[in-house]
Design a protein around this motif. Sequence first.
Motif, PDB file in Angstrom:
ATOM      1  N   GLY A 219      45.894  65.814  42.599  1.00  0.00           N
ATOM      2  CA  GLY A 219      47.161  65.994  42.976  1.00  0.00           C
ATOM      3  C   GLY A 219      47.678  64.516  43.375  1.00  0.00           C
ATOM      4  N   VAL A 220      46.586  63.492  43.158  1.00  0.00           N
ATOM      5  CA  VAL A 220      46.958  62.029  43.852  1.00  0.00           C
ATOM      6  C   VAL A 220      47.558  61.568  42.538  1.00  0.00           C
ATOM      7  N   VAL A 221      48.514  60.691  42.807  1.00  0.00           N
ATOM      8  CA  VAL A 221      49.320  60.061  41.688  1.00  0.00           C
ATOM      9  C   VAL A 221      48.684  58.685  41.909  1.00  0.00           C
ATOM     10  N   PRO A 222      47.982  58.298  40.601  1.00  0.00           N
ATOM     11  CA  PRO A 222      47.411  57.129  40.484  1.00  0.00           C
ATOM     12  C   PRO A 222      48.264  55.945  40.446  1.00  0.00           C
ATOM     13  N   SER A 223      47.906  54.775  41.103  1.00  0.00           N
ATOM     14  CA  SER A 223      48.630  53.704  41.065  1.00  0.00           C
ATOM     15  C   SER A 223      47.625  52.200  40.653  1.00  0.00           C
ATOM     16  N   PRO A 224      48.509  51.370  40.326  1.00  0.00           N
ATOM     17  CA  PRO A 224      47.396  50.042  39.844  1.00  0.00           C
ATOM     18  C   PRO A 224      46.386  49.359  40.655  1.00  0.00           C
ATOM     19  N   ILE A 225      45.419  49.406  40.170  1.00  0.00           N
ATOM     20  CA  ILE A 225      44.119  48.716  40.898  1.00  0.00           C
ATOM     21  C   ILE A 225      43.646  47.513  40.117  1.00  0.00           C
ATOM     22  N   GLY A 226      44.037  47.060  39.627  1.00  0.00           N
ATOM     23  CA  GLY A 226      43.926  45.553  38.596  1.00  0.00           C
ATOM     24  C   GLY A 226      42.899  46.175  37.605  1.00  0.00           C
ATOM     25  N   SER A 227      41.948  45.503  37.740  1.00  0.00           N
ATOM     26  CA  SER A 227      40.566  45.693  36.432  1.00  0.00           C
ATOM     27  C   SER A 227      39.637  46.904  37.071  1.00  0.00           C
ATOM     28  N   ALA A 228      39.784  47.353  38.274  1.00  0.00           N
ATOM     29  CA  ALA A 228      38.733  48.373  38.555  1.00  0.00           C
ATOM     30  C   ALA A 228      39.071  49.549  38.148  1.00  0.00           C
ATOM     31  N   ALA A 229      38.118  50.579  38.207  1.00  0.00           N
ATOM     32  CA  ALA A 229      38.138  52.128  37.620  1.00  0.00           C
ATOM     33  C   ALA A 229      38.419  53.105  38.975  1.00  0.00           C
ATOM     34  N   PRO A 230      39.116  53.926  38.694  1.00  0.00           N
ATOM     35  CA  PRO A 230      39.401  54.806  39.857  1.00  0.00           C
ATOM     36  C   PRO A 230      38.510  55.728  40.182  1.00  0.00           C
ATOM     37  N   TYR A 231      37.349  55.758  39.293  1.00  0.00           N
ATOM     38  CA  TYR A 231      36.548  56.841  39.210  1.00  0.00           C
ATOM     39  C   TYR A 231      35.051  56.396  39.458  1.00  0.00           C
ATOM     40  N   SER A 232      34.934  55.055  39.604  1.00  0.00           N
ATOM     41  CA  SER A 232      33.514  54.419  39.799  1.00  0.00           C
ATOM     42  C   SER A 232      33.481  53.023  40.297  1.00  0.00           C
ATOM     43  N   ALA A 233      32.700  52.674  41.142  1.00  0.00           N
ATOM     44  CA  ALA A 233      32.517  51.289  41.657  1.00  0.00           C
ATOM     45  C   ALA A 233      31.070  50.827  42.019  1.00  0.00           C
ATOM     46  N   PRO A 234      30.965  49.480  41.833  1.00  0.00           N
ATOM     47  CA  PRO A 234      31.976  48.537  41.122  1.00  0.00           C
ATOM     48  C   PRO A 234      31.816  48.709  39.863  1.00  0.00           C
ATOM     49  N   ASN A 235      33.292  48.386  39.126  1.00  0.00           N
ATOM     50  CA  ASN A 235      33.192  48.692  37.771  1.00  0.00           C
ATOM     51  C   ASN A 235      34.796  47.738  37.439  1.00  0.00           C
ATOM     52  N   GLN A 236      34.662  46.376  37.458  1.00  0.00           N
ATOM     53  CA  GLN A 236      35.777  45.788  37.684  1.00  0.00           C
ATOM     54  C   GLN A 236      35.450  44.221  37.124  1.00  0.00           C
ATOM     55  N   ALA A 237      36.485  43.324  37.262  1.00  0.00           N
ATOM     56  CA  ALA A 237      36.205  41.793  37.002  1.00  0.00           C
ATOM     57  C   ALA A 237      36.086  41.054  38.407  1.00  0.00           C
ATOM     58  N   PHE A 238      35.410  40.111  38.363  1.00  0.00           N
ATOM     59  CA  PHE A 238      35.039  39.512  39.712  1.00  0.00           C
ATOM     60  C   PHE A 238      35.271  38.029  39.223  1.00  0.00           C
ATOM     61  N   HIS A 239      35.980  37.238  40.172  1.00  0.00           N
ATOM     62  CA  HIS A 239      36.163  35.968  40.223  1.00  0.00           C
ATOM     63  C   HIS A 239      34.897  35.190  40.317  1.00  0.00           C
ATOM     64  N   THR A 240      34.286  34.183  39.339  1.00  0.00           N
ATOM     65  CA  THR A 240      33.270  33.419  39.740  1.00  0.00           C
ATOM     66  C   THR A 240      33.773  31.971  39.976  1.00  0.00           C
ATOM     67  N   ALA A 241      32.781  31.061  39.954  1.00  0.00           N
ATOM     68  CA  ALA A 241      33.199  29.850  40.035  1.00  0.00           C
ATOM     69  C   ALA A 241      33.881  28.937  39.046  1.00  0.00           C
TER      70      ALA A 241
END
Length: 409
Positions: A219-241
């Motif tokens: 029942g939780v309405v999802p909202s934007p979280i950028g490049s991340a996944a709502p079901y696992s972490a870390p599973n996203q883009a990270f800024h490097t140098a």
Amino acid sequence: MIREVLKGITVVDFTQIGAGPTCTMLLSDMGARVIKVEPLGGEIGRSLGPAWVGKDAALFHGFNRGKQGIALNIKSEEGREVALALIGRADVVVESMRPGAMARAGLGYEQLRGKFPRLVYCSISAYGQQGPYAGRAGVDGVLQADSGLMSLIGMPNGEPCKVQAPVVDVMTGYVACMGVLASLSQRDRTGHGEYVDASLLNSALALQQPSISSYFADGVVPSPIGSAAPYSAPNQAFHTADGWIMVAAYMPERWNNLCQVLKRPDLLDDPRFQTSPLRVKNLGALTATLTETFRTRSCADWLVELEQADILCTKVADYADLDRHPQIRANRMLVDLDLGERGSLRVPGFPLNSCQANAASYLRAPDLGEHTEAILAELGYSEEKIARMRAGGAVFCSSGLPSAVDCHE
């Protein structure tokens, strides 16, 4: 060979823009003869640029390779007569007009099924053929919004975003193609054609299977979280140098390996980060902590160490990177359409058995009315009759096109 599995099948294509042309492009890629029927002024997709290839949008060429083109006024008696003659020789009709439009032209499924019982008829629409929204028009962006997809995309507390690539259109084209193939298989068993109803709304919902299932579970309405996944972490883009790197290290062993590569073994004992669900719950803190370390080195440096540690990762590519991508090249997934004096255009090829399928060349998309005269002659129309129909506004032939002036300059 997959490029020949539909050899001998004829498709009459009354579609425009993205979803329908994707479906018929795939059928053509698999060997079907596709006759694209356009209005006399051309389909809308020809004008959807930039970018342009000659006088037509690159988008049109990308969606309509391998087809023959005829321009008809199906609202006229003679144009309708030609359409019926084409359908009479066809195995499949695919149309993407607003529900009811084909029936008003005398070309609806119920009007044709008795006369052509083996015909597979596929309708592609925004919302489907029934229900309170059936009469509504819609395009990819509208359906990204109406299906909830747009609510998932972007950064927290940012403005609504959509996927720039028309994913709902393309998904719908694949779904419609699947329906046509299944109906052709059924026809082989029963001798009777079927009706296929494909909609952008249904396809957009199917595209969101995990997110929608999760919502109805908690029942939780999802909202934007950028490049991340709502079901696992870390599973996203990270800024490097020097850019961005996508990292998927949510499995226990890979999370352990990531902490070792980052020289942050202390994170393994942090109660906020000990499991993937906890890391999702504390995503903001996790992102800030890992980004601090990732920013200390370049993408290339991190990729070497992460890959050695069996951590799923890659540089976040842009389109300029695709032509240099070694696996895309090995898969032969970018192919060149020979456009004659207009040069060539690189487009994605057929995605199944790609090394074999894309070894053979593809024909370019047709010019407006390019094959009108040849197809009419094939149907038995005389040169005199074709000339009268053309003069009367029932058909259009490419020989009547103006000189090569780019009307989009």
